[in-house]
Design a protein around this motif. Structure first.
Motif, PDB file in Angstrom:
ATOM      1  N   GLU A 328      -8.193  -4.719 -10.406  1.00 34.14           N
ATOM      2  CA  GLU A 328      -7.495  -5.007  -9.144  1.00 34.14           C
ATOM      3  C   GLU A 328      -6.148  -4.286  -9.112  1.00 34.14           C
ATOM      4  OE1 GLU A 328      -5.823  -8.862  -6.627  1.00 34.14           O
ATOM      5  OE2 GLU A 328      -7.289  -9.140  -8.242  1.00 34.14           O
ATOM      6  N   GLU A 329      -5.452  -4.308 -10.254  1.00 31.42           N
ATOM      7  CA  GLU A 329      -4.156  -3.639 -10.327  1.00 31.42           C
ATOM      8  C   GLU A 329      -4.303  -2.129 -10.163  1.00 31.42           C
ATOM      9  OE1 GLU A 329      -0.300  -3.282 -13.345  1.00 31.42           O
ATOM     10  OE2 GLU A 329      -1.943  -4.701 -13.767  1.00 31.42           O
ATOM     11  N   GLY A 331      -6.721  -0.649  -8.576  1.00 31.78           N
ATOM     12  CA  GLY A 331      -7.069  -0.412  -7.174  1.00 31.78           C
ATOM     13  C   GLY A 331      -5.840  -0.368  -6.293  1.00 31.78           C
ATOM     14  N   GLN A 332      -4.873  -1.268  -6.566  1.00 31.90           N
ATOM     15  CA  GLN A 332      -3.634  -1.286  -5.800  1.00 31.90           C
ATOM     16  C   GLN A 332      -2.820  -0.017  -6.036  1.00 31.90           C
ATOM     17  OE1 GLN A 332      -2.559  -3.382  -3.478  1.00 31.90           O
ATOM     18  NE2 GLN A 332      -0.709  -2.137  -3.221  1.00 31.90           N
ATOM     19  N   LEU A 333      -2.755   0.417  -7.302  1.00 30.32           N
ATOM     20  CA  LEU A 333      -2.036   1.648  -7.629  1.00 30.32           C
ATOM     21  C   LEU A 333      -2.695   2.865  -6.974  1.00 30.32           C
ATOM     22  CD1 LEU A 333      -1.283   1.037 -11.425  1.00 30.32           C
ATOM     23  CD2 LEU A 333       0.380   1.080  -9.554  1.00 30.32           C
ATOM     24  N   GLN A 334      -4.024   2.859  -6.935  1.00 31.34           N
ATOM     25  CA  GLN A 334      -4.747   3.961  -6.297  1.00 31.34           C
ATOM     26  C   GLN A 334      -4.453   4.007  -4.802  1.00 31.34           C
ATOM     27  OE1 GLN A 334      -6.908   6.341  -7.978  1.00 31.34           O
ATOM     28  NE2 GLN A 334      -6.487   7.334  -6.018  1.00 31.34           N
ATOM     29  N   ALA A 335      -4.361   2.833  -4.184  1.00 33.62           N
ATOM     30  CA  ALA A 335      -4.042   2.769  -2.747  1.00 33.62           C
ATOM     31  C   ALA A 335      -2.625   3.297  -2.493  1.00 33.62           C
ATOM     32  CB  ALA A 335      -4.169   1.330  -2.253  1.00 33.62           C
ATOM     33  N   GLU A 336      -1.697   2.964  -3.395  1.00 32.43           N
ATOM     34  CA  GLU A 336      -0.327   3.460  -3.255  1.00 32.43           C
ATOM     35  C   GLU A 336      -0.295   4.981  -3.428  1.00 32.43           C
ATOM     36  OE1 GLU A 336       2.406   1.412  -5.816  1.00 32.43           O
ATOM     37  OE2 GLU A 336       1.564  -0.558  -5.324  1.00 32.43           O
ATOM     38  N   GLU A 383       4.498   3.356 -13.470  1.00 30.62           N
ATOM     39  CA  GLU A 383       3.710   2.124 -13.366  1.00 30.62           C
ATOM     40  C   GLU A 383       2.353   2.286 -14.044  1.00 30.62           C
ATOM     41  OE1 GLU A 383       3.573   0.169  -9.506  1.00 30.62           O
ATOM     42  OE2 GLU A 383       5.291   1.342  -8.869  1.00 30.62           O
TER      43      GLU A 383
END
Length: 549
Positions: A328-329, A331-336, A383
């Protein structure tokens, strides 16, 4: 004694071919001046021929504006750029070696053997490849290994260190063993070889078609079978490790690249066969034979295109993967990351399509966006690295870190390309005023010359001289205006000499100055004519004044 010596020399020469061992390599294309010599005789260079055997330890070199393509029986291919030299160090066995003494070499080892490699020896390093497409460049100071498909294991001669170079990476090995690894643009690297690769499969004898196609299809079938087996094994798993799924996709992508190259070879064959059939002059038996070759090629194309479609289907399969901790983390970094890169991708699309007509304000804004993107990528990199420190085996995090590094390098280069010289609006206004003034000047000049020819020409010498001097004064004013315009233009253009792109303002400046230059040339033609008449007039006036004394 002389007879014995002569006999011995003849006998020795006759033995040389018997000692020579076939390397298994043959030329499939020759362009320009390509030469071959045995390793034992540095002076025995001879011009290469397509049908000549190439022995172990033979040297092959290409001259300026020359290239060569060599192939082994399993369709492994070597492409040499101009001013390159290689040594065929071993026969076509599992552990084969090629020495790159100088220049550039493109290597495609298509057969994904499990227990063999192809080694490329260079001045500073040895690249071990298997089922891989790489390019190698070697000179006295450094070696470069770029991996376009697959993986290369590089041994550094100086330190005996082994470095893995993955697809999309380049390793530079400098004299003394110092190494530098960086990301490369695979498509850009491929384009450097377009001219040489376009000749692949272009030279062959018609009777060689069955053997070439048989070897090509055998290699394709082995590769395809291996991928099918891997695919079925993954499907049988309830939960597929993410690393295994990604590795399968890489293997499928590599095989797709091999298929595309093989179709290029078959396309060249088809063109030659079609040309032979259309040329006439074949006997009925020859027509039947060549038509048979045509069918072989067509069948092979269909077969390989079938592999291509099946591979494409497999690559679309969504395996049930165990993405591991922190998905999940990640995935969030990939979106950013995607959000940070969006403005940059828009800029790249704009400049790659047609950068003409973009204003300097657009370039300034693009520079700001790229600078902001670099700052965001730097924070994202920290990050992801923190996540990777906590999850060292996370392949998605490793890949994201590589992706960020590649984008940082790309954006840094883009910043250099986007740097443009800004042109002050007042400068364009000044040039436009000069253009308008000089356009008016040519109209005035034409009227003055017309008046001079029709009216003043019949007057006395003093009036003619006064009218001529008036026209010349007006021309001098135009010349000063042109000199000023040229100074403004030249100073700006010198500053823009290193730019990759032109702004709309620079294009406007060029357009205005072109008009000024054309106008000045027209004024100059009339002034030259008038100056000639003025010289004649001065002579007449001098005689007139002298006669009055």
């Amino acid at each position: 004694m002389k007879r014995v010596l002569a006999a011995f020399l003849v006998f020795s020469c006759l033995l040389v071919p018997a000692w020579a061992e076939d390397s298994g390599a043959r030329f499939s294309d020759l362009s320009g001046q390509v030469e071959v010599r045995p390793d034992a005789d540095e002076e025995a260079w001879s011009f290469a021929k397509l049908d000549m055997p190439l022995n172990v330890d033979d040297h092959v070199k290409t001259a300026e504006r020359s290239s060569a393509i060599l192939s082994f029986a399993d369709m492994t291919t070597f492409v040499m750029k101009p001013e390159s030299e290689i040594v065929l160090s071993s026969p076509a066995a599992k552990d084969s070696q090629i020495k790159l003494l100088a220049g550039n070499l493109w290597v495609n080892v298509k057969k994904m053997v499990k227990d063999g490699t192809m080694d490329i020896e260079m001045s500073q390093a040895v690249a071990g490849i298997k089922g891989t497409n790489i390019t190698c460049q070697s000179n006295i100071d450094e070696d470069r290994i770029s991996v376009l498909r697959g993986v290369a294991e590089v041994l550094i001669r100086e330190s005996q260190e082994k470095i893995t170079v993955n697809e999309g990476e380049e390793l530079v090995v400098k004299k003394g063993g110092k190494t530098e690894k960086s990301e490369i643009d695979i498509e850009a690297e491929k384009k450097k070889w377009d001219e040489e690769l376009s000749k692949m499969g272009a030279n062959f004898e018609l009777e060689e078609v069955p053997g070439i196609i048989q070897g090509l299809l055998q290699s394709e079938a082995e590769n395809f079978t291996a991928i099918i087996d891997d695919f079925k094994a993954l499907l049988a798993l309830g939960q597929v490790p993410l690393e295994d799924a990604q590795e399968f996709i890489k293997s499928a992508e590599r095989f797709t690249g091999v298929i595309m190259e093989d179709l290029l070879i078959l396309g060249a064959m088809r063109m030659k066969i079609d040309k032979t059939l259309g040329g006439g002059g074949l006997s009925p038996s020859q027509l039947t034979q060549v038509a048979g070759y045509q069918k072989m090629v067509a069948d092979a194309q269909v077969k390989i295109q079938g592999y291509q479609m099946e591979i494409a289907k497999m690559m679309k399969t969504k395996f049930k993967t165990d993405s591991g901790a922190g998905s999940e983390e990640i995935g969030q970094l990939q979106a950013e990351l995607t959000a940070a890169l969006e403005p940059v991708e828009n800029i790249l699309r704009e400049v790659s399509a047609n950068p003409a007509g973009l204003s300097q304000d657009w370039f300034a804004e693009a520079l700001d966006q790229c600078t902001i993107a670099l700052q965001e990528l730097d924070m994202l990199s920290q990050e992801v690295q923190s996540f990777l420190d906590a999850n060292p085996s996370s392949l998605p995090a490793q890949n994201m870190l590589k992706q960020i590094a590649a984008k940082q390098s790309q954006i840094s280069n883009l910043l250099k390309d986007l740097a443009v010289v800004e042109i002050d609006g007042s400068m364009l206004t000044e040039l436009q005023d000069i253009d308008d003034t000089m356009s008016d000047a040519i109209l005035l000049l034409n009227k003055q010359i017309e008046s001079y020819n029709t009216t003043v020409s019949g007057a006395d010498a003093e009036k003619r001289l006064s009218a001529s001097l008036s026209i010349m004064r007006d021309f001098s004013k135009s010349r000063r205006l042109y000199t000023n315009a040229q100074r403004l233009y030249d100073s700006t253009m010198r500053a823009t000499a290193g730019q990759k792109f032109k702004t709309a303002e620079q294009e406007e400046m060029e357009s205005i100055f072109d008009r000024i230059q054309n106008t000045y040339q027209q004024i100059g033609i009339g002034a030259d004519l008038l100056e000639s008449r003025l010289n004649d007039l001065e002579s007449q006036l001098s005689q007139f004044l002298n006669s009055g004394k």
